[in-house]
Scaffold this motif. Structure first.
Motif, PDB file in Angstrom:
ATOM      1  N   ASP A 168      -7.070   0.085  -9.118  1.00  0.00           N
ATOM      2  CA  ASP A 168      -6.439  -0.129 -10.434  1.00  0.00           C
ATOM      3  C   ASP A 168      -5.812   1.135 -11.004  1.00  0.00           C
ATOM      4  O   ASP A 168      -5.800   1.339 -12.225  1.00  0.00           O
ATOM      5  N   LEU A 169      -5.273   1.983 -10.128  1.00  0.00           N
ATOM      6  CA  LEU A 169      -4.476   3.102 -10.617  1.00  0.00           C
ATOM      7  C   LEU A 169      -3.149   2.573 -11.135  1.00  0.00           C
ATOM      8  O   LEU A 169      -2.685   1.508 -10.701  1.00  0.00           O
ATOM      9  N   PRO A 170      -2.493   3.256 -12.051  1.00  0.00           N
ATOM     10  CA  PRO A 170      -1.220   2.764 -12.615  1.00  0.00           C
ATOM     11  C   PRO A 170      -0.200   2.439 -11.522  1.00  0.00           C
ATOM     12  O   PRO A 170       0.140   3.305 -10.703  1.00  0.00           O
ATOM     13  N   PHE A 171       0.296   1.216 -11.551  1.00  0.00           N
ATOM     14  CA  PHE A 171       1.181   0.745 -10.481  1.00  0.00           C
ATOM     15  C   PHE A 171       2.469   1.550 -10.416  1.00  0.00           C
ATOM     16  O   PHE A 171       2.896   1.982  -9.341  1.00  0.00           O
ATOM     17  N   GLY A 172       3.124   1.754 -11.564  1.00  0.00           N
ATOM     18  CA  GLY A 172       4.397   2.465 -11.570  1.00  0.00           C
ATOM     19  C   GLY A 172       4.264   3.894 -11.097  1.00  0.00           C
ATOM     20  O   GLY A 172       5.079   4.383 -10.303  1.00  0.00           O
ATOM     21  N   ARG A 173       3.235   4.590 -11.566  1.00  0.00           N
ATOM     22  CA  ARG A 173       3.035   5.979 -11.167  1.00  0.00           C
ATOM     23  C   ARG A 173       2.731   6.093  -9.683  1.00  0.00           C
ATOM     24  O   ARG A 173       3.305   6.946  -8.979  1.00  0.00           O
ATOM     25  N   GLU A 174       1.844   5.227  -9.179  1.00  0.00           N
ATOM     26  CA  GLU A 174       1.476   5.281  -7.767  1.00  0.00           C
ATOM     27  C   GLU A 174       2.663   4.941  -6.871  1.00  0.00           C
ATOM     28  O   GLU A 174       2.868   5.557  -5.829  1.00  0.00           O
ATOM     29  N   THR A 175       3.452   3.948  -7.290  1.00  0.00           N
ATOM     30  CA  THR A 175       4.610   3.550  -6.485  1.00  0.00           C
ATOM     31  C   THR A 175       5.630   4.675  -6.411  1.00  0.00           C
ATOM     32  O   THR A 175       6.189   4.968  -5.349  1.00  0.00           O
ATOM     33  N   GLY A 176       5.878   5.333  -7.538  1.00  0.00           N
ATOM     34  CA  GLY A 176       6.822   6.447  -7.538  1.00  0.00           C
ATOM     35  C   GLY A 176       6.362   7.588  -6.650  1.00  0.00           C
ATOM     36  O   GLY A 176       7.148   8.149  -5.878  1.00  0.00           O
ATOM     37  N   ARG A 177       5.097   7.945  -6.743  1.00  0.00           N
ATOM     38  CA  ARG A 177       4.571   9.022  -5.910  1.00  0.00           C
ATOM     39  C   ARG A 177       4.568   8.639  -4.432  1.00  0.00           C
ATOM     40  O   ARG A 177       4.842   9.480  -3.561  1.00  0.00           O
ATOM     41  N   PHE A 178       4.250   7.377  -4.164  1.00  0.00           N
ATOM     42  CA  PHE A 178       4.229   6.934  -2.771  1.00  0.00           C
ATOM     43  C   PHE A 178       5.628   6.964  -2.169  1.00  0.00           C
ATOM     44  O   PHE A 178       5.814   7.420  -1.034  1.00  0.00           O
ATOM     45  N   LEU A 179       6.622   6.480  -2.901  1.00  0.00           N
ATOM     46  CA  LEU A 179       7.989   6.485  -2.381  1.00  0.00           C
ATOM     47  C   LEU A 179       8.494   7.908  -2.162  1.00  0.00           C
ATOM     48  O   LEU A 179       9.197   8.190  -1.182  1.00  0.00           O
ATOM     49  N   ALA A 180       8.141   8.817  -3.057  1.00  0.00           N
ATOM     50  CA  ALA A 180       8.516  10.217  -2.860  1.00  0.00           C
ATOM     51  C   ALA A 180       7.859  10.779  -1.604  1.00  0.00           C
ATOM     52  O   ALA A 180       8.475  11.541  -0.852  1.00  0.00           O
TER      53      ALA A 180
END
Length: 303
Positions: A168-180
């Motif tokens: 349940d980590l923030p979806f938007g933040r995790e997705t941005g970091r993962f894509l980077a």
């Protein structure tokens, strides 16, 4: 008086019609050959379609790459509230440097398998006979090694991303970091595959090529990390920033820090726009220069 020899009968022979016919089907051309060549090279890097012995090293390294990520995910999911965790224990951008020895061993083992073997057994002459050009051969071989390395690097990052969502980590933040981090994985794969292919193309001895690639990748990172540590402790951080240009691992991490504001995995990441742009330019030159050297190397090979 002896009688003259009897004339020998003329040799007789029979021609058998075995039913051979020339190929009259469609000829798919260079594109299909390159696609098949790419897929075959990619499969070979992981031993797919080959003996069990060929699968041990690549699959073992992939498992070792996934194991720390699996442990991190387990701790994050099970003990997030207990430990007060609100982000990944190890940042996506720093994970490849944490496991850089495993990545280097994989690249060092598979680059000679794709490059040196063709030179040693002269199969390169068959590949270049027709219809595949030398430039296409080089690009396909480098692409196979790059994608195989990308799979090795990206697999644990994907596992960490899924674990972060389960925690349940923030979806938007995790997705941005993962894509980077995925962009960084692509750049790192290309920066590792290019120089490794160049080293492997300079010798037909697989053992020598493996050792040379390990020296280039591991020793360069060790030397750069040492210089960065000394420069940071002595207050000459600009020296460490310049030193980071000479290892693919520190180079790509510097690009991630500059472009995506990712967590730095080194003590002296690029500071300022000028140094960040220099890191990006150096990345492009490393990949393009490696391909250019390979083109020159294969131009000298006779078919």
């Amino acid at each position: 008086m002896s009688s003259p020899p009897e004339p020998q009968a003329a040799p007789t022979g029979v021609i058998h019609d075995l039913g051979y016919r020339p190929y009259a089907g469609p000829r798919l051309g260079e594109r299909k050959v390159a696609e098949a060549f790419f897929l075959t090279g990619l499969r070979n890097t992981y031993g797919l379609g080959r003996s069990a012995r060929s699968k041990v090293l690549p699959m073992g390294l992939l498992g070792l790459m996934l194991l720390p990520a699996l442990i991190l995910v387990g701790v994050l999911v099970q003990a997030r509230n207990l430990l007060g965790l609100d982000e990944q224990i190890v940042a996506y951008s720093t994970y490849p440097l944490t496991t850089q020895v495993l990545i280097s061993v994989f690249v060092a083992a598979q680059a000679p398998a794709l490059i040196s073997r063709d030179l040693r057994f002269s199969t390169i002459t068959l590949y270049l006979a027709r219809p595949m050009r030398r430039s296409v051969y080089v690009l396909v071989r480098v692409a196979s090694l790059t994608v195989a390395t990308f799979v090795l690097i990206a697999a644990p990052l994907l596992l960490m991303y899924v674990g972060g969502l389960l925690a349940d980590l923030p979806f938007g933040r995790e997705t941005g970091r993962f894509l980077a981090a995925i962009v960084g994985a692509v750049l790192l794969s290309a920066c590792l595959a290019g120089p490794a292919a160049v080293v492997a193309a300079l010798t037909i001895r697989r053992g020598l090529a493996v050792a040379a690639v390990i020296v280039v990748l591991v020793v360069s990172y060790t030397v750069v990390a040492t210089i960065q540590g000394i420069s940071y402790d002595s207050g000459h951080e600009s020296v460490g920033e310049v030193a980071g240009l000479f290892s693919p691992y520190t180079l790509v991490n510097g690009v991630q820090v500059f472009l995506f504001d990712s967590p730095a995995a080194t003590r002296t990441p690029p500071d300022g726009t000028a140094m960040g742009v220099l890191y990006c330019v150096a990345t492009v030159l490393l990949v393009a220069g490696s391909i250019g050297i390979l083109m020159l190397r294969y131009r000298r090979i006779r078919t």
